[in-house]
Design a protein around this motif. Structure first.
Motif, PDB file in Angstrom:
ATOM      1  N   ALA A  87     -81.492   2.589 -12.082  1.00  0.00           N
ATOM      2  CA  ALA A  87     -81.864   3.786 -11.320  1.00  0.00           C
ATOM      3  C   ALA A  87     -82.187   3.463  -9.861  1.00  0.00           C
ATOM      4  CB  ALA A  87     -83.066   4.471 -11.972  1.00  0.00           C
ATOM      5  N   THR A 143     -75.884   9.411  -2.631  1.00  0.00           N
ATOM      6  CA  THR A 143     -76.407  10.717  -3.063  1.00  0.00           C
ATOM      7  C   THR A 143     -77.042  11.460  -1.894  1.00  0.00           C
ATOM      8  OG1 THR A 143     -77.110   9.471  -5.022  1.00  0.00           O
ATOM      9  CG2 THR A 143     -77.701  11.801  -4.942  1.00  0.00           C
ATOM     10  N   THR A 171     -85.663  12.083  -0.876  1.00  0.00           N
ATOM     11  CA  THR A 171     -84.413  12.578  -0.276  1.00  0.00           C
ATOM     12  C   THR A 171     -84.380  14.106  -0.286  1.00  0.00           C
ATOM     13  OG1 THR A 171     -83.061  10.652  -0.770  1.00  0.00           O
ATOM     14  CG2 THR A 171     -81.919  12.749  -0.721  1.00  0.00           C
ATOM     15  N   HIS A 254     -78.947  10.159 -10.848  1.00  0.00           N
ATOM     16  CA  HIS A 254     -79.011   9.438 -12.137  1.00  0.00           C
ATOM     17  C   HIS A 254     -78.140  10.086 -13.201  1.00  0.00           C
ATOM     18  CE1 HIS A 254     -82.153   7.271 -10.175  1.00  0.00           C
ATOM     19  NE2 HIS A 254     -82.796   8.395  -9.945  1.00  0.00           N
ATOM     20  N   CYS A 274     -74.104   9.629  -7.381  1.00  0.00           N
ATOM     21  CA  CYS A 274     -74.284   8.298  -6.797  1.00  0.00           C
ATOM     22  C   CYS A 274     -73.212   7.335  -7.300  1.00  0.00           C
ATOM     23  CB  CYS A 274     -75.665   7.765  -7.184  1.00  0.00           C
ATOM     24  SG  CYS A 274     -76.059   6.228  -6.356  1.00  0.00           S
ATOM     25  N   HIS A 276     -73.579   3.917  -6.647  1.00  0.00           N
ATOM     26  CA  HIS A 276     -74.114   2.552  -6.747  1.00  0.00           C
ATOM     27  C   HIS A 276     -75.249   2.370  -7.738  1.00  0.00           C
ATOM     28  CE1 HIS A 276     -77.884   3.348  -4.563  1.00  0.00           C
ATOM     29  NE2 HIS A 276     -77.179   4.198  -3.826  1.00  0.00           N
TER      30      HIS A 276
HETATM   31  C1  LIG Z   1     -83.410  11.353  -7.632  1.00  0.00           C
HETATM   32  C2  LIG Z   1     -82.886  10.514  -6.503  1.00  0.00           C
HETATM   33  N1  LIG Z   1     -82.205  11.105  -5.519  1.00  0.00           N
HETATM   34  C3  LIG Z   1     -81.681  10.407  -4.501  1.00  0.00           C
HETATM   35  C4  LIG Z   1     -81.847   9.054  -4.406  1.00  0.00           C
HETATM   36  C5  LIG Z   1     -81.210   8.320  -3.274  1.00  0.00           C
HETATM   37  O1  LIG Z   1     -80.013   7.755  -3.741  1.00  0.00           O
HETATM   38  P1  LIG Z   1     -78.851   7.230  -2.801  1.00  0.00           P
HETATM   39  O2  LIG Z   1     -79.177   5.825  -2.445  1.00  0.00           O
HETATM   40  O3  LIG Z   1     -77.613   7.319  -3.629  1.00  0.00           O
HETATM   41  O4  LIG Z   1     -78.798   8.126  -1.613  1.00  0.00           O
HETATM   42  C6  LIG Z   1     -82.573   8.379  -5.397  1.00  0.00           C
HETATM   43  C7  LIG Z   1     -82.780   6.916  -5.328  1.00  0.00           C
HETATM   44  O5  LIG Z   1     -83.482   6.299  -6.069  1.00  0.00           O
HETATM   45  C8  LIG Z   1     -83.102   9.133  -6.471  1.00  0.00           C
HETATM   46  O6  LIG Z   1     -83.811   8.544  -7.446  1.00  0.00           O
END
Ligand SMILES: Cc1ncc(COP(=O)(O)O)c(C=O)c1O
Length: 501
Positions: A87, A143, A171, A254, A274, A276
């Motif tokens: 995650a 994401t 985010t 996720h 996502c 990665h």
């Molecule tokens: C629910 C959620 N959204 C967004 C992100 C950010 O992800 P990304 O690195 O793909 O932008 C995370 C990262 O842990 C997350 O847990």
């Protein structure tokens, strides 16, 4: 590596195992370990395998564990650390890593053609794997990038409302605060029901208490939720939003890679994904699903949508939608690296060969095992997500092992727990909630009700602050085993005893 029929069977057994297995598992007495420091680092600790698995689950693990043990060899994870954190970031399988390197070498040798493979070809493969069509899939940087493209593309007017779960990641929180500052968007929240027996219908009922037809423009939520691991019923929430005339934006960081994504069947309008994390593609890769035509799960008219990052001049400039390839338009932005999106396509294809249903079942079943072991050791209260409804499960388990309420809210104690777990026992986990730095922040008079690092939930009925514990988070990943989980639970017992002595 497998065929779909086998995968389908595994799913059924996995789901049944979940429903009948919860509470039926018990830890065999004497889950002893020799030396705390050796638990994760050497993997040599003889933690007992729980006895009393129900027959379905025992048969499932007997059949699937050897397969996933072989699959684990495809990953180059540090053998001295047990990695429970897809995650945070997944690990690229060897073959994906090799293709990525080969792509980078190719571009370095002859940069002029820019792309090792056109994005349309990659998008086609991913769309098929994720239950949608190529024109509805865009390649993004991650994401966060996908969510930003979605949220900033809505045709906002001052006073429009965005209805959000209080359990969003920084985010999503940041995006909402920016929408409020820039467009005068009003942020509203709904409360997530908590407790072991919560059902998907209760989650939808909580949402419906707050959704206001004609006022709620967007319903925004994550699935699964990052702090607790609770999956939300995407299709049911989409249906509720449609009834109110609202658009849905989902943070699916996720979702894909862990769950078998059937995107068109969700009825969601914008699904940020996502590359990665659970999908184990390269860093800096993600996807945005944009519903670009009516489908069986959502026949609503398409909302106006402005493209904030594109080189396409064919797309209307007024946000109107007229059958163009929006995935292509959103994937055309300068010259991004293409070795990475090709490697992401390879990771997606590998998951297809394994069988997405098979992967989902593994995550859910091993996640259920993880949850049960933690509940056996630390009590039901230690688990931060529902246990019964199969629709709300995931491979993420949010928990807090400390016995006293004040310890579960104690930021320093919980941060120390994680760093000691890595340093002294060799287990990599994560944690933290956004607390008062969530959507409720000073000068809001309620901000002080949310301890730093807690999960800033609200009561579904009254919306009164109802913070949940500082979460510790573990994942059931493709490369993990029940033995590692048993060892981790034993280590957690040891460490919490030391820290509370
Ligand atoms: C629910 C959620 N959204 C967004 C992100 C950010 O992800 P990304 O690195 O793909 O932008 C995370 C990262 O842990 C997350 O847990």
């Amino acid at each position: 590596m497998t065929d779909r029929s086998f995968s389908g069977q595994a799913t059924e057994i996995g789901r049944r195992g979940f429903m009948t297995g919860l509470g039926a598992l018990s830890l065999a007495p004497g889950a002893a370990f020799a030396q705390a420091g050796a638990l994760g680092k050497t993997g040599a600790t003889p933690a007992a395998t729980p006895a009393g698995l129900n027959a379905d689950m025992a048969a499932y693990f007997a059949r699937e564990e050897p397969y996933f043990a072989e699959l684990a060899k495809e990953f180059t994870l540090d053998p001295n650390v047990v990695y429970f954190m897809a995650a945070q970031k997944g690990s690229m399988p060897k073959a994906v890593l090799a293709r990525m390197k080969e792509g980078l070498d190719k571009v370095a040798a002859d940069p002029f053609p820019v792309y090792v493979e056109p994005s349309a070809k990659i998008r086609e493969g991913i769309a098929k794997a994720y239950g949608t069509t190529t024109d509805q899939i865009a390649i993004t940087r991650n994401t966060t990038d996908a969510l930003t493209l979605a949220a900033m593309g809505i045709d906002w007017k001052a006073g429009d409302e965005i209805l959000m779960s209080p359990l969003e990641h920084p985010t999503g929180i940041t995006i909402a605060l920016r929408l409020a500052a820039r467009y005068g968007v009003v942020i509203k929240q709904w409360g997530i029901p908590v407790g072991p027996n919560v059902t998907a219908d209760e989650v939808v009922a909580a949402l419906e208490k707050r959704i206001v037809p004609g006022k709620t423009k967007v319903v925004f939520f994550s699935s699964p939720l990052w702090p607790t691991g609770m999956r939300l019923p995407e299709a049911k929430i989409s249906a509720a939003a449609q009834r109110a005339g609202a658009v849905t934006i989902v943070d699916g960081a996720h979702y894909n890679g862990m769950i078998d994504p059937r995107l068109d069947e969700t009825g969601i309008d914008f699904f940020a994904l996502c590359g990665h994390k659970w999908q184990c593609g390269p860093g800096g890769t993600g996807l945005l699903y944009v519903r670009n035509k009516p489908n069986a799960a959502n026949g609503s008219a398409l909302p106006k949508f402005h493209l904030v990052r594109t080189q396409s001049r064919d797309v209307p400039f007024d946000g109107s939608r007229g059958g163009f390839d929006i995935g292509q338009a959103l994937s055309m932005y300068g010259f991004p690296e293409s070795a990475d999106w090709r490697a992401l396509g390879d990771a997606v294809a590998m998951w297809d060969r394994i069988g997405r249903a098979r992967i989902e079942t593994w995550h859910m079943t091993l996640g259920g095992y993880f949850l049960d072991r933690l509940a056996d050791a630390f009590g039901d209260d230690a688990i931060l997500r529902p246990r019964k409804d199969p629709a709300l499960q995931s491979g993420i388990v949010g928990f807090n092992p400390f016995p006293k309420a004040e310890q579960r809210m104690d930021e320093k104690l919980n941060v120390d727990f994680r760093s000691r777990m890595l340093r002294e026992y060799g287990f990599r986990i994560s944690g933290l909630g956004v607390g008062r730095n969530g959507l409720t922040r000073s000068p809001d008079p309620e901000a002080q009700s949310f301890p730093v690092g807690s999960i800033p939930n609200r009561d579904p009925d009254t919306l009164a602050p109802k913070p949940m514990a500082h979460p510790q988070r573990v994942n059931a990943c493709l490369w993990n085993t029940r033995q590692q989980i048993d060892n981790f639970v034993a280590a957690t017992k040891d460490l919490t005893a030391k820290m509370t002595a």
